[in-house]
Write a protein that holds these residues in place. Structure first.
Motif, PDB file in Angstrom:
ATOM      1  N   ASN A  93       1.030  -1.406   0.413  1.00 27.58           N
ATOM      2  CA  ASN A  93       0.149  -0.186  -0.540  1.00 27.58           C
ATOM      3  C   ASN A  93       0.613   1.481   0.123  1.00 27.58           C
ATOM      4  OD1 ASN A  93      -1.883  -1.972   0.295  1.00 27.58           O
ATOM      5  ND2 ASN A  93      -2.662  -1.043   2.516  1.00 27.58           N
ATOM      6  N   ASN A  94       1.692   1.167   0.954  1.00 26.41           N
ATOM      7  CA  ASN A  94       2.604   2.216   1.067  1.00 26.41           C
ATOM      8  C   ASN A  94       3.243   2.813  -0.414  1.00 26.41           C
ATOM      9  OD1 ASN A  94       2.556   2.781   3.614  1.00 26.41           O
ATOM     10  ND2 ASN A  94       4.115   1.927   4.217  1.00 26.41           N
ATOM     11  N   TRP A  95       3.656   1.142  -1.221  1.00 32.10           N
ATOM     12  CA  TRP A  95       4.503   1.814  -2.439  1.00 32.10           C
ATOM     13  C   TRP A  95       3.240   2.367  -3.326  1.00 32.10           C
ATOM     14  CZ3 TRP A  95       7.198  -3.143  -5.269  1.00 32.10           C
ATOM     15  CH2 TRP A  95       8.136  -1.809  -6.642  1.00 32.10           C
ATOM     16  N   ALA A  96       2.689   1.907  -3.263  1.00 34.76           N
ATOM     17  CA  ALA A  96       0.996   1.809  -4.586  1.00 34.76           C
ATOM     18  C   ALA A  96       1.061   3.837  -4.409  1.00 34.76           C
ATOM     19  CB  ALA A  96      -0.107   1.825  -4.411  1.00 34.76           C
ATOM     20  N   TYR A  97       1.659   4.273  -3.551  1.00 31.28           N
ATOM     21  CA  TYR A  97       0.605   5.753  -2.660  1.00 31.28           C
ATOM     22  C   TYR A  97       2.193   6.650  -2.929  1.00 31.28           C
ATOM     23  CZ  TYR A  97       0.092  10.140  -0.464  1.00 31.28           C
ATOM     24  OH  TYR A  97      -0.454  11.515   0.723  1.00 31.28           O
ATOM     25  N   ALA A  98       3.435   5.625  -2.613  1.00 32.08           N
ATOM     26  CA  ALA A  98       4.907   6.846  -2.631  1.00 32.08           C
ATOM     27  C   ALA A  98       4.494   6.596  -4.546  1.00 32.08           C
ATOM     28  CB  ALA A  98       5.791   5.249  -2.210  1.00 32.08           C
ATOM     29  N   LEU A  99       4.453   5.258  -5.046  1.00 32.51           N
ATOM     30  CA  LEU A  99       4.251   6.028  -6.947  1.00 32.51           C
ATOM     31  C   LEU A  99       3.781   7.166  -6.759  1.00 32.51           C
ATOM     32  CD1 LEU A  99       5.454   4.096  -8.812  1.00 32.51           C
ATOM     33  CD2 LEU A  99       3.738   2.830  -9.209  1.00 32.51           C
ATOM     34  N   ALA A 100       2.742   6.895  -6.719  1.00 30.05           N
ATOM     35  CA  ALA A 100       1.408   8.008  -7.341  1.00 30.05           C
ATOM     36  C   ALA A 100       1.997   9.615  -7.431  1.00 30.05           C
ATOM     37  CB  ALA A 100      -0.283   8.392  -7.135  1.00 30.05           C
ATOM     38  N   VAL A 101       2.114   9.650  -5.981  1.00 29.92           N
ATOM     39  CA  VAL A 101       3.112  10.943  -6.085  1.00 29.92           C
ATOM     40  C   VAL A 101       4.208  11.255  -6.423  1.00 29.92           C
ATOM     41  CG1 VAL A 101       4.123  12.366  -4.186  1.00 29.92           C
ATOM     42  CG2 VAL A 101       1.735  10.932  -3.143  1.00 29.92           C
ATOM     43  N   GLU A 102       4.880  10.490  -6.917  1.00 30.58           N
ATOM     44  CA  GLU A 102       6.027  10.514  -7.454  1.00 30.58           C
ATOM     45  C   GLU A 102       5.809  10.899  -9.001  1.00 30.58           C
ATOM     46  OE1 GLU A 102       7.861   6.488  -6.920  1.00 30.58           O
ATOM     47  OE2 GLU A 102       8.463   7.575  -4.961  1.00 30.58           O
ATOM     48  N   LYS A 103       4.896  10.091  -9.326  1.00 27.96           N
ATOM     49  CA  LYS A 103       4.223  10.183 -10.581  1.00 27.96           C
ATOM     50  C   LYS A 103       3.793  11.925 -10.683  1.00 27.96           C
ATOM     51  CE  LYS A 103       2.327   6.323 -12.885  1.00 27.96           C
ATOM     52  NZ  LYS A 103       1.198   5.510 -13.973  1.00 27.96           N
ATOM     53  N   LEU A 104       3.224  12.245 -10.357  1.00 26.65           N
ATOM     54  CA  LEU A 104       1.978  13.998 -10.181  1.00 26.65           C
ATOM     55  C   LEU A 104       3.683  14.656  -9.925  1.00 26.65           C
ATOM     56  CD1 LEU A 104       0.156  15.056  -8.988  1.00 26.65           C
ATOM     57  CD2 LEU A 104       0.075  15.030  -6.912  1.00 26.65           C
ATOM     58  N   ALA A 105       4.490  14.314  -8.978  1.00 28.89           N
ATOM     59  CA  ALA A 105       5.623  15.714  -8.951  1.00 28.89           C
ATOM     60  C   ALA A 105       6.858  14.999  -8.856  1.00 28.89           C
ATOM     61  CB  ALA A 105       5.854  15.310  -7.400  1.00 28.89           C
ATOM     62  N   GLY A 106       6.699  14.369 -10.747  1.00 23.58           N
ATOM     63  CA  GLY A 106       7.623  13.780 -11.186  1.00 23.58           C
ATOM     64  C   GLY A 106       9.048  13.623 -10.278  1.00 23.58           C
ATOM     65  N   LEU A 107       9.105  12.893  -9.203  1.00 24.03           N
ATOM     66  CA  LEU A 107      10.630  12.173  -8.544  1.00 24.03           C
ATOM     67  C   LEU A 107      10.800  11.281  -9.189  1.00 24.03           C
ATOM     68  CD1 LEU A 107       8.775  12.859  -4.564  1.00 24.03           C
ATOM     69  CD2 LEU A 107      10.927  14.286  -6.444  1.00 24.03           C
ATOM     70  N   GLN A 108      12.490  11.219  -8.721  1.00 24.07           N
ATOM     71  CA  GLN A 108      13.050   9.525  -9.415  1.00 24.07           C
ATOM     72  C   GLN A 108      13.628   9.195  -7.910  1.00 24.07           C
ATOM     73  OE1 GLN A 108      13.988   9.211 -12.512  1.00 24.07           O
ATOM     74  NE2 GLN A 108      12.486  11.385 -13.135  1.00 24.07           N
ATOM     75  N   VAL A 109      13.535   7.682  -8.070  1.00 20.95           N
ATOM     76  CA  VAL A 109      14.098   6.968  -7.011  1.00 20.95           C
ATOM     77  C   VAL A 109      15.240   6.333  -7.308  1.00 20.95           C
ATOM     78  CG1 VAL A 109      13.440   5.398  -6.172  1.00 20.95           C
ATOM     79  CG2 VAL A 109      11.715   6.667  -6.208  1.00 20.95           C
ATOM     80  N   PRO A 110      16.073   6.422  -6.839  1.00 21.37           N
ATOM     81  CA  PRO A 110      17.610   5.746  -6.643  1.00 21.37           C
ATOM     82  C   PRO A 110      17.379   4.143  -6.775  1.00 21.37           C
ATOM     83  CG  PRO A 110      17.114   6.874  -4.184  1.00 21.37           C
ATOM     84  CD  PRO A 110      16.026   7.406  -5.057  1.00 21.37           C
ATOM     85  N   GLU A 111      18.808   3.591  -7.590  1.00 23.09           N
ATOM     86  CA  GLU A 111      17.949   2.108  -7.951  1.00 23.09           C
ATOM     87  C   GLU A 111      18.537   1.451  -6.335  1.00 23.09           C
ATOM     88  OE1 GLU A 111      22.173   1.495 -10.229  1.00 23.09           O
ATOM     89  OE2 GLU A 111      20.874  -0.375 -10.457  1.00 23.09           O
ATOM     90  N   ARG A 112      19.141   1.649  -4.775  1.00 22.67           N
ATOM     91  CA  ARG A 112      19.182   0.703  -4.181  1.00 22.67           C
ATOM     92  C   ARG A 112      17.907   0.567  -3.874  1.00 22.67           C
ATOM     93  NH1 ARG A 112      22.320  -1.629  -0.408  1.00 22.67           N
ATOM     94  NH2 ARG A 112      21.740  -1.560   1.954  1.00 22.67           N
TER      95      ARG A 112
END
Lengths: 387, 214, 184
Positions: A93-112
């Motif tokens: 659930n946490n990942w889904a919400y973080a994914l939606a916000v990252e799409k909204l704000a255009g954030l990149q997630v590091p590889e690790r």
């Protein structure tokens, strides 16, 4: 035939004729307090003898106004509430919400961080599927014993979550742009040990259940869901794949770095209870494959996007819909931002609620005991259905 | 009775006790809970009754599904206004002596969902609660600790007089009013016999914390 | 891709004038707004067309836009569509009501995609949009006797802040009003 003028009772009996020589149909309410309704869920069933003629699900007994509270809280403050949606698998659930916000704000997630997210998500999938199969055997009548075995394995994985995030169930681990905290020393070795020992538990379970005559007689041919109905009704997750549709969001959207991993998608043929059980067992084996690959290839590096702002997070006005393949189906978050620190509209797309749309079609014509078993394989969690 | 005399007698094979001790000992060691899980705390309750944190060794041998056969209702999870009449009805149907454990922050006061329009801010608005367990969700060890606290509480109840349990007191009620669904809220919003409103607001000004309320 | 869909909709469903609504965020998910009169036909076209095959309606959301100086305020239903056969998406559809008070009617897309059944009921329950053509429109999350539509932005919640252990800010002022009414 709008339901604005007729009462719910009149609708239940509309167009029904009792068959089998009896003049009366029996209407009972299974729930909301019932040992096997997975929480506070009510089914109004109309029975002709022992056979189900009509079934209407009633929920809302756990409607906790998550979406309304999120409108007056900031984006980050809603993260602990997402744990409580599908309370058995909180990290997905946490990942889904973080994914939606990252799409909204255009954030990149590091590889690790991506690798850690996949490791925790697949461990959550193991936790969820063992609990589901354990509860399924309980509903078939094996009161408690296979459930004890399932929970014994679950406790081992919950120990891992506790040492990583601080809490067994409500982990609150993902942040927008990465993960909250670094892996503690010794966690990787511990996880590798758990993953190595897990196949032995799966073999033990399969030996008890898969070839078991009673299990097969109660599960095969029961609760069949046809392919076209499943697609039209928006069913996702193991229920959809048991009906033969090859749609897994990990392969379709390729979110995270799932395209680097080598795993198969098991498909069913008949769409009955037995297929759904087998799909879950096979998916657990595929998850173990992914875990082995991820634990082997985990790189070093930062776990948070250095440009991500924690305080004063104000995404630009716009909207985004982000979805992942949670263990129950497609979990999506739809966010509308108007430039302020709080979201304007926050919507959860719950897989359990949409999967319930076909409950009546699957249960018609079967007995009450079969209804409970079919309902167990839909695998719902009320925190998600009612939010 | 003198402890030394008691020990001497027990060495000879003679057990001495009072009726009150015997009565309470029998009651506290076989408290059977009802299967009543509402939300996330229910999963921790199930985990408490599983093999690792076994609750059966404290006397909670089986979880009974029928309220007439159970002694204890563990309200685990958020009680919403839609569910509240059902909770109170189930409590009324339980046979005396009966106890209530409010497990988790949501059952005590609404928890993290306190702002919700559909959330009942604590089950103690309608039924009397014996033990509260804070936590979200409380660990299984916390539930076991609450169970032991309940056992201590039962142990201290006398047979006559002020401290007697509710089922030996013909004056105190064992059934409480069931709320009805209204147009905007439940009616009544709380039960004044059970829900005692404290007034501590003066100490909440300017960030002072209530001295005795921690 | 959205322009192509708009052009094909205009030719296949005569009278339908879809508008593209741009999305300011980096997600790039722009939406298509369709008027209520042609919504069901447009939805059937999107589902049955050989190239699009949008057979999976994933999410139906209700949104409340309050009155501003320029518009009377309206309620909206947003549909996210994907294709299980072609594995593409999402295509976002928006349907708007005329105002928030008496003309909050929209056509139901449940005959086209059955997954909208429970979600449209939820929008009716929490926002008050009446979906014409829905097979079973009644409240789903709140109890039947409830009269408000709680997710609207101007909803006033019931006042049950009698006891607050560590009250501050607005909650403290609400609780003090209660205490003032209490007979001590």
């Amino acid at each position: 035939m709008t339901s604005m003028t007729t009462s719910p009772d009149e609708q239940m009996h509309e167009g029904l004729i009792a068959d089998g020589g009896q003049d009366e149909l029996l209407e009972i309410a299974l729930g909301p307090h019932h040992p096997s309704t997975h929480g506070v869920f009510r089914m109004d069933v109309v029975l002709d003898g022992e056979q189900v003629v009509r079934l209407k699900p009633v929920f809302g007994y756990l409607h906790r106004n998550h979406e309304k509270i999120a409108e007056s809280a900031s984006y980050l403050a809603s993260m602990p509430y997402t744990d409580r949606l599908d309370y058995i698998c909180s990290l997905t659930n946490n990942w889904a919400y973080a994914l939606a916000v990252e799409k909204l704000a255009g954030l990149q997630v590091p590889e690790r961080a991506e690798y850690i997210r996949i490791i925790t998500a697949e461990l959550t999938r193991l936790v969820n599927h063992t609990a589901t199969i354990g509860f399924l055997t309980q509903e078939m009548g094996a009161s408690g014993t296979p459930l004890m075995y399932a929970f014994r394995e679950r406790e081992k994985i919950l120990d891992l979550f506790e040492s990583l995030t601080g809490s067994r169930m409500m982990c609150n681990y993902m942040r927008f742009g990465g993960c909250r905290v670094e892996l503690p020393t010794g966690w990787l070795e511990q996880t590798k040990k758990v993953v190595e020992e897990f196949p032995r538990f799966l073999d033990e379970y399969e030996q008890l259940l898969t070839g078991n005559e009673i299990f097969m007689a109660r599960a095969q041919g029961v609760g069949v869901l046809k392919r076209d109905l499943a697609i039209n009704a928006g069913v996702t997750g193991p229920m959809l794949r048991a009906s033969g549709v090859n749609y897994d969001i990990r392969k379709v959207d390729k979110y995270g770095i799932y395209d680097r991993f080598d795993f198969k998608i098991p498909l069913g043929e008949h769409g009955d209870v037995y297929d759904r059980y087998m799909i879950r067992m096979l998916e657990m084996r595929e998850s173990l494959k992914i875990l082995n690959q991820a634990l082997r290839d985990l790189p070093q590096g930062p776990i948070m996007d250095p440009k991500a702002k924690i305080r004063g997070f104000r995404p630009k006005p716009g909207e985004a819909y982000g979805r992942i393949e949670s263990p129950k189906g497609e979990l999506g978050f739809y966010l509308i931002s108007d430039g302020s620190p709080n979201p304007y509209r926050y919507r959860v797309r719950p897989p359990s609620l949409i999967n319930l749309t076909v409950l009546e079609d699957m249960c018609r014509g079967y007995s009450v005991a079969d209804t409970i078993v079919i309902f167990g394989t839909v695998d719902i969690v009320l925190g998600e259905v009612d939010r | 009775m003198d402890q030394k005399l008691r020990i001497e007698l027990s060495k000879q094979g003679i057990v001495t006790t009072t009726l009150q001790e015997l009565y309470n000992w029998g009651r506290k060691n076989s408290v059977w809970p009802m299967t009543f899980g509402l939300a996330c705390c229910a999963i921790e309750m199930i985990a408490t009754s599983m093999a690792r944190y076994d609750l059966a060794r404290f006397g909670a041998e089986v979880f009974r599904a029928s309220p007439r056969q159970a002694d204890l209702i563990i309200v685990s999870g958020t009680v919403t206004k839609k569910m509240a009449p059902q909770v109170v009805r189930l409590y009324n149907q339980m046979a005396e002596p009966k106890y209530v454990i409010a497990m988790g922050a949501c059952a005590i006061s609404g928890g993290p969902f306190k702002q919700g329009y559909n959330v009942l801010k604590g089950i103690d608005r309608y039924i009397p609660v014996d033990v509260h367990i804070p936590g979200c969700p409380p660990r299984p060890e916390a539930l076991i600790d609450a169970f032991m606290t309940l056992q201590k509480k039962i142990d201290q109840q006398t047979l006559t007089g002020e401290g007697r349990p509710r089922h030996l007191d013909p004056e105190s009620p064992s059934e409480f009013v069931v709320p009805r669904f209204g147009a905007h809220d439940l009616e009544p919003p709380n039960n004044p016999e059970v829900f005692h409103i404290l007034n501590n607001l003066d100490s909440c000004e300017a960030g002072e914390v209530d001295a005795g309320g921690d | 891709m959205l322009e192509e869909i708009k052009a094909r909709l205009e030719t296949s469903v005569p009278g339908c004038h879809p508008e593209i609504i741009l999305n300011g965020s980096p997600s790039g998910q722009h939406s298509l707004q369709i008027d209520s009169a042609h919504a069901v036909e447009a939805a059937m076209f999107l589902r049955d067309d050989a190239e699009l095959r949008l057979d999976y309606c994933s999410n139906v959301t209700g949104v409340d836009w309050l009155e501003t100086d320029t518009s009377p305020g309206y309620l909206e239903a947003v549909y996210h569509l994907y294709s299980m056969e072609r594995k593409h998406g999402p295509v976002v559809l928006r349907l708007r009501t005329e105002n928030r008070t008496d003309r909050a009617h929209l056509p139901s897309l449940t005959p086209v995609w059955r997954s909208a059944e429970f979600q449209e009921r939820e929008i009716f329950d929490l926002y008050g949009i009446i979906f014409d053509g829905h097979p079973d429109l009644r409240r789903i999350l709140m109890w039947d006797e409830f009269e408000d539509h709680p997710m609207r932005r101007d909803y006033v919640e019931p006042d049950d802040y009698e006891y607050e252990p560590t009250a501050h800010d607005e909650v403290l002022s609400k609780a003090k009003q209660h205490a003032a009414q209490q007979p001590d």
